[in-house]
Design a protein around this motif. Structure first.
Motif, PDB file in Angstrom:
ATOM      1  N   THR A 118       4.741  83.921  70.795  1.00 38.73           N
ATOM      2  CA  THR A 118       3.750  82.863  71.018  1.00 38.73           C
ATOM      3  C   THR A 118       3.865  81.701  70.025  1.00 38.73           C
ATOM      4  N   PRO A 119       3.978  81.944  68.718  1.00 39.10           N
ATOM      5  CA  PRO A 119       4.107  80.799  67.801  1.00 39.10           C
ATOM      6  C   PRO A 119       5.320  79.933  68.137  1.00 39.10           C
ATOM      7  N   MET A 150       4.610  77.894  71.191  1.00 38.88           N
ATOM      8  CA  MET A 150       3.683  76.798  70.901  1.00 38.88           C
ATOM      9  C   MET A 150       4.422  75.642  70.235  1.00 38.88           C
ATOM     10  N   ASN A 151       5.359  75.974  69.366  1.00 44.86           N
ATOM     11  CA  ASN A 151       6.155  74.923  68.728  1.00 44.86           C
ATOM     12  C   ASN A 151       6.971  74.149  69.748  1.00 44.86           C
ATOM     13  N   MET A 164      -2.858  71.188  69.496  1.00 43.95           N
ATOM     14  CA  MET A 164      -1.877  72.264  69.641  1.00 43.95           C
ATOM     15  C   MET A 164      -1.274  72.628  68.286  1.00 43.95           C
ATOM     16  N   ILE A 165      -1.038  71.622  67.456  1.00 43.14           N
ATOM     17  CA  ILE A 165      -0.461  71.892  66.135  1.00 43.14           C
ATOM     18  C   ILE A 165      -1.424  72.755  65.321  1.00 43.14           C
ATOM     19  N   THR A 208      -1.484  76.275  66.711  1.00 41.87           N
ATOM     20  CA  THR A 208      -0.293  77.029  66.325  1.00 41.87           C
ATOM     21  C   THR A 208      -0.439  77.561  64.908  1.00 41.87           C
ATOM     22  N   ASP A 209      -0.881  76.681  63.989  1.00 39.42           N
ATOM     23  CA  ASP A 209      -1.054  77.099  62.598  1.00 39.42           C
ATOM     24  C   ASP A 209      -2.064  78.230  62.508  1.00 39.42           C
ATOM     25  N   TYR A 226      -2.993  80.341  64.823  1.00 46.13           N
ATOM     26  CA  TYR A 226      -2.517  81.581  65.430  1.00 46.13           C
ATOM     27  C   TYR A 226      -1.493  82.276  64.534  1.00 46.13           C
ATOM     28  N   THR A 227      -0.585  81.493  63.978  1.00 45.55           N
ATOM     29  CA  THR A 227       0.429  82.068  63.097  1.00 45.55           C
ATOM     30  C   THR A 227      -0.229  82.728  61.889  1.00 45.55           C
TER      31      THR A 227
END
Ligand code: ATP
Ligand code: MG
Lengths: 247, 290
Positions: free
Chosen positions: B213-214, B217-218, B269-270, B273-274, B276-277
């Motif tokens: 997923t990460p 997302m990137n 989204m950025i 992503t952060d 979630y990671t």
């Protein structure tokens, strides 16, 4: 108990990995409600034999009959056969993305296409039986090793298999967790489940099994009721093996 | 993150209270230092830029409020086109990349041609610059004068080019995810009687999806800005609109405006992503504080 019928029959099973023969002519009959223990040194072929029964490993020669049906026939649908046999591995192999209950009901719902409610009712019943009902909604990584292994046993039983294969279900566990899993297996044996299990727990095999099979370098060196095999083994190789274990 | 235990049954000891007070003081000190140093840095940077000899001219031609207001309607219209292209491209990429990844993980000699084809595809489109794919698809395919496809607008071909390129990347990410699921998981699923497809769908893919997923997302963030490249085909998106406005006003502010809008579009989204990671990291390191 109902009349004993033959559940599993192995006829002259051969299997090699490359040039190394691992199973060299295995004949074995398992009747209903019987608990059969496979014992033998590491590398003697116990796991391989269990995997061939479940068709996870193709055999080179011989015949495997499940309730009289030749399941080693390539025309037989392997998935359908596997659905009739429950397996528990040494390393549990629970699905980490599913809860305990979803692990247990996966096969009932997606192989047997039972309704969710029905599958979950049966699943909860099994979890109740092995004392894990309160963990139904947990994920496997939150359970102890013993609890994970008991979940794996419930998962294997959820579809009421005709035969249960257990491959050293306690060898990955800490000593203090072995007991709870062995108790679960003992209970299954008493309730009439037909079981073939590979084990290094000699005392357990002696107490729970009806029939003990000593596998040595790919052949059955000796088999018989536990009292006979453990106390008055006829083969010198069996005596040697037991001496090492019971010393 | 607080690590203070929530054992309400028992009041904490003197020693623990002392430790907590110390930690609080430490935190307050760190925050104060961070605030002061940020302000100091901002002030210095501000005065340095303002005192450069060219600042007035740069401000006029890149940061003119008037030009921004004038360009706004057209640029925002263009951005709306970008968003629509992005929407369809994401759907296309999801489908194509999942197919490619599945084909590449099929075993057995029967599937060799399919596997080879998929491998060739990913090699080709991962290596080729997106802009060249855009030119080839956007000007090449319409040149074939195919029945029914001849009159498709530039943004259509732009979407196709994006799907072709990004599917190659995303399928590789998915494939890596699929292969990272331990074989014993497949074994366990098959031994329950699940077939190949069901094993993939119920056991392998859900676990693979979590792991990748990460990375996905990137890729999505990267695609969000690459939709701006469809302007090279003549589609009037935010970039193209900014270009038109810039040419009309002899002022570069519309580019800055379009750029900022792209950043705003990508920002959620950025952040996600952060977040979630970080959450995955916390989960994986549960129980350790180092
Ligand atoms: N996939 C494989 N490829 C090659 N050789 C294998 C494979 N699986 C097992 N073997 C070999 O087959 C032999 C029997 O292995 P098996 O796992 O059946 O033994 P085991 O009786 O279960 O031993 P243990 O008590 O250690 O589990 C071993 O010599 C092993 O190295
Ligand atoms: Mg083994």
């Amino acid at each position: 108990m109902s009349a004993r019928e033959t559940v599993l029959q192995l006829r002259d099973i051969h299997k090699s990995f490359g040039d190394t023969p691992v199973l060299r002519g295995i004949d074995l009959t398992v009747t209903s409600h019987q608990v059969v223990a496979l014992i033998g040194a590491s590398g003697s072929g116990k796991s391989t034999l269990l995997r061939t029964i479940n068709l996870l490993e193709p055999i080179d020669d011989g015949q495997i009959l499940l309730r009289g049906e030749d399941i080693s026939d390539p025309r037989v649908k392997a998935d359908a056969v596997r659905a009739r046999i429950g397996v528990v591995f040494q390393a549990f192999n629970l699905f980490p993305h599913l809860t305990v209950l979803d692990n247990v009901t996966l096969a009932s719902r997606h192989v047997f296409r039972r309704a969710r409610a029905e599958a979950e009712a049966r699943g909860m019943e099994l979890l109740e039986q092995i004392g894990l009902a309160d963990k139904a909604t947990e994920y496997p990584d939150r359970l102890s090793g013993g609890q994970q292994q008991r979940t794996a046993i419930a998962r294997a039983l959820a579809t009421d298999p005709e035969l249960l294969l257990l491959d050293e279900v306690t060898s990955a566990l800490d000593p203090e967790l072995v007991g709870e899993v062995l108790d679960a297996v003992r209970q299954l044996g008493e309730s009439g489940t037909t079981i073939v299990m590979a084990t290094h727990e000699m005392a357990f095999a002696r107490d729970v099994a009806d029939h003990v099979v000593f596998l040595d370098r790919g052949v059955i060196e000796e088999e018989g009721p536990p009292a006979k095999l453990f106390w008055t083994p006829s083969s010198p190789r069996t005596r040697e093996f037991l001496a090492r274990f019971l010393a | 993150m607080t690590r203070e235990p929530r054992d309400t049954a028992r009041p904490p000891s003197e020693l623990e209270l002392g430790r907590r007070a110390f930690r609080r003081r430490q935190t307050a000190r760190s925050v104060a230092i961070a605030v002061v140093s940020t302000i100091a840095f901002a002030v210095v940077a501000w005065f340095t830029i303002l005192s450069t000899p060219g600042w007035e001219r740069v401000q006029e031609s890149f940061f003119s409020i008037d030009a921004a207001v004038k360009a706004w309607p057209r640029v925002i219209d263009g951005l709306w086109l970008n968003i629509r292209v992005l929407f369809f491209a994401v759907i296309g990429v999801a489908i194509v990349s999942l197919l490619l990844a599945t084909v590449r993980t099929l075993r057995g000699p029967v599937f060799f041609p399919l596997r080879a084809l998929a491998a060739g595809y990913t090699d080709l489109f991962r290596g080729m610059p997106l802009i060249i794919v855009l030119y080839l698809v956007g000007f090449g395919i319409p040149g074939l004068r195919l029945e029914g496809l001849g009159r498709m607008p530039a943004e259509f071909w732009g979407t196709i080019a994006l799907i072709l390129t990004y599917s190659a990347y995303v399928s590789e990410v998915l494939r890596a995810g699929i292969e990272s699921v331990h074989p014993s998981q497949r074994l366990a699923a098959r031994s329950l009687g699940l077939g190949y497809a069901k094993t993939l769908r119920l056991v392998v893919l859900p676990q693979a999806a979590r792991k990748v997923t990460p990375a996905l997302m990137n890729d999505f963030v990267a695609m969000q800005k690459d939709v701006g490249l469809i302007s090279v085909l003549g589609a009037v998106d935010a970039v193209r609109a900014a270009q038109i406005e810039t040419a009309a006003a002899f002022n570069f502010t519309p580019y800055v405006l379009a750029g900022l809008l792209f950043v705003l579009l990508a920002l959620p989204m950025i952040r996600l992503t952060d977040w979630y990671t970080a959450r995955m990291r916390v989960r994986e390191q549960m129980g350790s504080i180092v």
